[in-house]
Design a protein around this motif. Structure first.
Motif, mmCIF file in Angstrom:
data_model
loop_
_atom_site.group_PDB
_atom_site.id
_atom_site.type_symbol
_atom_site.label_atom_id
_atom_site.label_comp_id
_atom_site.label_asym_id
_atom_site.label_seq_id
_atom_site.Cartn_x
_atom_site.Cartn_y
_atom_site.Cartn_z
ATOM 1 N N ASP A 204 -22.540 11.862 16.257
ATOM 2 C CA ASP A 204 -22.639 10.870 17.321
ATOM 3 C C ASP A 204 -21.898 9.581 16.990
ATOM 4 O O ASP A 204 -21.842 8.670 17.807
ATOM 5 C CB ASP A 204 -24.108 10.543 17.608
ATOM 6 C CG ASP A 204 -24.840 11.752 18.172
ATOM 7 O OD1 ASP A 204 -24.223 12.485 18.961
ATOM 8 O OD2 ASP A 204 -26.006 11.958 17.810
ATOM 9 N N ALA A 205 -21.322 9.510 15.776
ATOM 10 C CA ALA A 205 -20.580 8.308 15.390
ATOM 11 C C ALA A 205 -19.160 8.416 15.927
ATOM 12 O O ALA A 205 -18.236 8.792 15.236
ATOM 13 C CB ALA A 205 -20.573 8.165 13.861
ATOM 14 N N ASN A 206 -18.999 8.065 17.180
ATOM 15 C CA ASN A 206 -17.726 8.273 17.861
ATOM 16 C C ASN A 206 -16.766 7.097 17.755
ATOM 17 O O ASN A 206 -15.735 7.070 18.418
ATOM 18 C CB ASN A 206 -17.975 8.577 19.349
ATOM 19 C CG ASN A 206 -18.533 9.968 19.539
ATOM 20 O OD1 ASN A 206 -18.324 10.837 18.724
ATOM 21 N ND2 ASN A 206 -19.267 10.146 20.618
ATOM 22 N N GLY A 207 -17.078 6.089 16.943
ATOM 23 C CA GLY A 207 -16.143 5.002 16.747
ATOM 24 C C GLY A 207 -15.891 4.241 18.034
ATOM 25 O O GLY A 207 -16.748 4.091 18.890
ATOM 26 N N VAL A 208 -14.670 3.741 18.177
ATOM 27 C CA VAL A 208 -14.336 2.927 19.344
ATOM 28 C C VAL A 208 -13.331 3.636 20.233
ATOM 29 O O VAL A 208 -12.635 3.009 21.019
ATOM 30 C CB VAL A 208 -13.764 1.557 18.887
ATOM 31 C CG1 VAL A 208 -14.810 0.765 18.148
ATOM 32 C CG2 VAL A 208 -12.527 1.756 18.011
ATOM 33 N N GLY A 209 -13.211 4.942 20.091
ATOM 34 C CA GLY A 209 -12.223 5.688 20.857
ATOM 35 C C GLY A 209 -12.595 5.817 22.319
ATOM 36 O O GLY A 209 -13.580 5.247 22.801
ATOM 37 N N LEU A 210 -11.806 6.589 23.045
ATOM 38 C CA LEU A 210 -12.046 6.795 24.463
ATOM 39 C C LEU A 210 -13.288 7.654 24.669
ATOM 40 O O LEU A 210 -13.506 8.635 23.958
ATOM 41 C CB LEU A 210 -10.833 7.484 25.095
ATOM 42 C CG LEU A 210 -9.479 6.782 24.953
ATOM 43 C CD1 LEU A 210 -8.404 7.599 25.655
ATOM 44 C CD2 LEU A 210 -9.528 5.367 25.494
ATOM 45 N N THR A 211 -14.070 7.298 25.675
ATOM 46 C CA THR A 211 -15.214 8.120 26.036
ATOM 47 C C THR A 211 -14.732 9.351 26.792
ATOM 48 O O THR A 211 -13.569 9.440 27.213
ATOM 49 C CB THR A 211 -16.187 7.334 26.922
ATOM 50 O OG1 THR A 211 -15.539 7.049 28.172
ATOM 51 C CG2 THR A 211 -16.604 6.031 26.256
ATOM 52 N N GLY A 212 -15.644 10.300 26.987
ATOM 53 C CA GLY A 212 -15.278 11.502 27.724
ATOM 54 C C GLY A 212 -14.807 11.183 29.136
ATOM 55 O O GLY A 212 -13.818 11.742 29.628
ATOM 56 N N ARG A 213 -15.469 10.253 29.821
ATOM 57 C CA ARG A 213 -15.081 9.884 31.171
ATOM 58 C C ARG A 213 -13.718 9.180 31.175
ATOM 59 O O ARG A 213 -12.884 9.409 32.056
ATOM 60 C CB ARG A 213 -16.148 8.984 31.792
ATOM 61 C CG ARG A 213 -15.850 8.463 33.204
ATOM 62 C CD ARG A 213 -15.385 9.537 34.173
ATOM 63 N NE ARG A 213 -16.277 10.640 34.349
ATOM 64 C CZ ARG A 213 -17.291 10.692 35.212
ATOM 65 N NH1 ARG A 213 -17.549 9.667 35.984
ATOM 66 N NH2 ARG A 213 -18.034 11.779 35.316
#
Length: 437
Positions: free
Chosen positions: A133-142
């Motif tokens: 769940d540590a997705n950083g600051v990248g683009l979200t799925g949407r």
């Protein structure tokens, strides 16, 4: 790229200077349920900003024959993002290179000799210790969805309708995407995302590929047109595609396919998935220049193999292996690569050598240049690779390839290869064909 930020998956970035390995690794890992490929790049210059943006859990770097050249990039990544697990794949590794890589913070080194199975085993071992769940600051799925739709030429109102959200929400997401990509316009954002391997290059920015050429670079998820009779295998195919968030169109009436709405509006690659197809289910996709994957029951005879290749089939997947192999095969077929089960390769060469009952006996006279082009097709080289190998312009290769197709009476590279075998212009034993497995 991949399937977005899937729940319980480890985010991985792929870096390789070899396009085939880069495409193959990204496509294979994208097809596994425990990985999400956030981007794929050609070198460290592009890898660093990709990692800065997406903060992947794992960074897979292909060192090839000179893994020592990757050490500066490894040191930089480890210094800025010590939590990322760095994995170095290589062909040969000296003791000095190994020591430098370890000092640079590499978590694992994997030789090519271990194959995909060994590599995936190492990646899964590293992934077991990260927080998915540590997705950083990248683009979200949407945000990825909206970026892909923008890249495909859709307007804000169309995107809002497709995603069932308001135009204002779309605009807000676009602004956040621009900020994350340090972009000032839609074109700039798409170009930046394509450079980082987050999405494939926008079709609008490039000339449309020829019917016989690549149908996408493997980075953009293709739209799947599923063909076949109702049954458990077709159900598994559709379930697998939906599980990987691939848009699926069920083709019930092949003759109507070119007229329906999605075909006119879809800008990305289209791949037909043929499940033990009947005679009238082959040809529509071939006339539109689409790649195809055939899911078969293991009883593929020589004539069926020849029919498949003539009508655009670039990949064969056994019905028992749909869940594990369909998605990697689709991504590679969309990129123009030929893929088949190891058990099918012998049948392929046999069928190309023996399938001649319905073909004219006259062998066309080819020029030396056309012979060169034919051998290049047999080696599965792209137009660009052929031009580089022969020291000629890409336009010259395309013109010679067109003359070759005309003489052989075919319309694509797979059909040219099949015809060349049947006419004896290529021999199964001469090692001309290299099959991607």
């Amino acid at each position: 790229m991949g399937r977005g930020s899937g729940q319980g998956t480890s985010r991985i970035a792929v870096c390789s200077g070899d396009q085939l390995r880069r495409d193959a690794l990204a496509a294979y890992l994208s097809g596994l349920p425990d990985f999400t490929v956030v981007g794929r790049v050609v070198d460290g210059t592009h890898l660093v900003p990709l990692v800065e943006l997406e903060r992947p859990h794992i960074v897979l770097i292909d060192g090839g024959q000179r893994p020592g050249d990757t050490v500066p990039t490894l040191q930089l990544l480890h210094g800025r993002h010590p939590s990322a697990r760095l994995v170095l794949a290589y062909e040969r590794l000296s003791a000095e290179d190994f020591a430098a890589a370890r000092e640079a913070g590499v978590a694992a080194v994997v030789p090519y000799a271990h194959g995909l199975g060994g590599l995936v085993s190492v990646l899964r071992g590293l992934a077991s210790g990260v927080d998915p769940d540590a997705n950083g600051v990248g683009l979200t799925g949407r945000q990825r969805e909206i970026l892909l739709l923008v890249a495909s030429g859709h307007q804000v109102s169309e995107i809002a309708e497709m995603l069932d959200i308001s135009p204002g929400t779309v605009e807000n997401h676009k602004r956040r995407v621009y900020a994350k990509l340090n972009a000032t316009s839609a074109a700039h954002a798409v170009a930046r995302a394509a450079t980082l391997g987050i999405i494939g290059s926008t079709p609008a920015a490039q000339p449309a590929p020829p019917a016989d050429g690549p149908r996408g670079d493997g980075g953009q998820t293709p739209l799947a047109v599923v063909v076949g009779f109702a049954g458990p295998v077709l159900d598994r195919v559709v379930t697998t595609l939906i599980g990987h968030r691939v848009a699926v169109v069920r083709e019930h009436c092949p003759q109507a396919t070119p007229q329906i709405h999605w075909h006119r509006s879809h800008r990305g690659p289209v791949v037909r998935v043929l499940v033990d197809p009947a005679a009238d289910q082959w040809r529509v996709g071939a006339t539109l220049g689409w790649a195809a994957v055939m899911v078969h029951d293991g009883r593929v005879d020589r004539r069926t193999m020849g029919e498949a290749l003539t009508n655009g089939v670039l990949a064969l997947v056994h019905g028992d292996h749909v869940e594990a192999r369909l998605m990697p095969a689709m991504h590679l077929a969309a990129g123009g690569y030929m893929v088949m089960d190891p058990a099918s390769s012998g049948l392929f060469t046999d069928s190309m050598w023996n399938w001649s009952a319905d073909l004219p006996p006259v062998v066309p006279r080819l020029t030396a240049r056309e012979h060169d082009i034919l051998r290049s097709i047999g080696r599965n080289q792209t137009v660009r690779q052929t031009a580089r190998a022969l020291g000629i312009a890409m336009k010259t290769v395309e013109n010679a390839q067109g003359h070759l197709f005309s003489k052989l009476g075919v319309h694509n590279r797979a059909a040219a290869l099949a015809k060349a075998y049947t006419l004896g212009l290529l021999q199964p034993a001469d090692g001309s064909v290299q099959l991607v497995r």
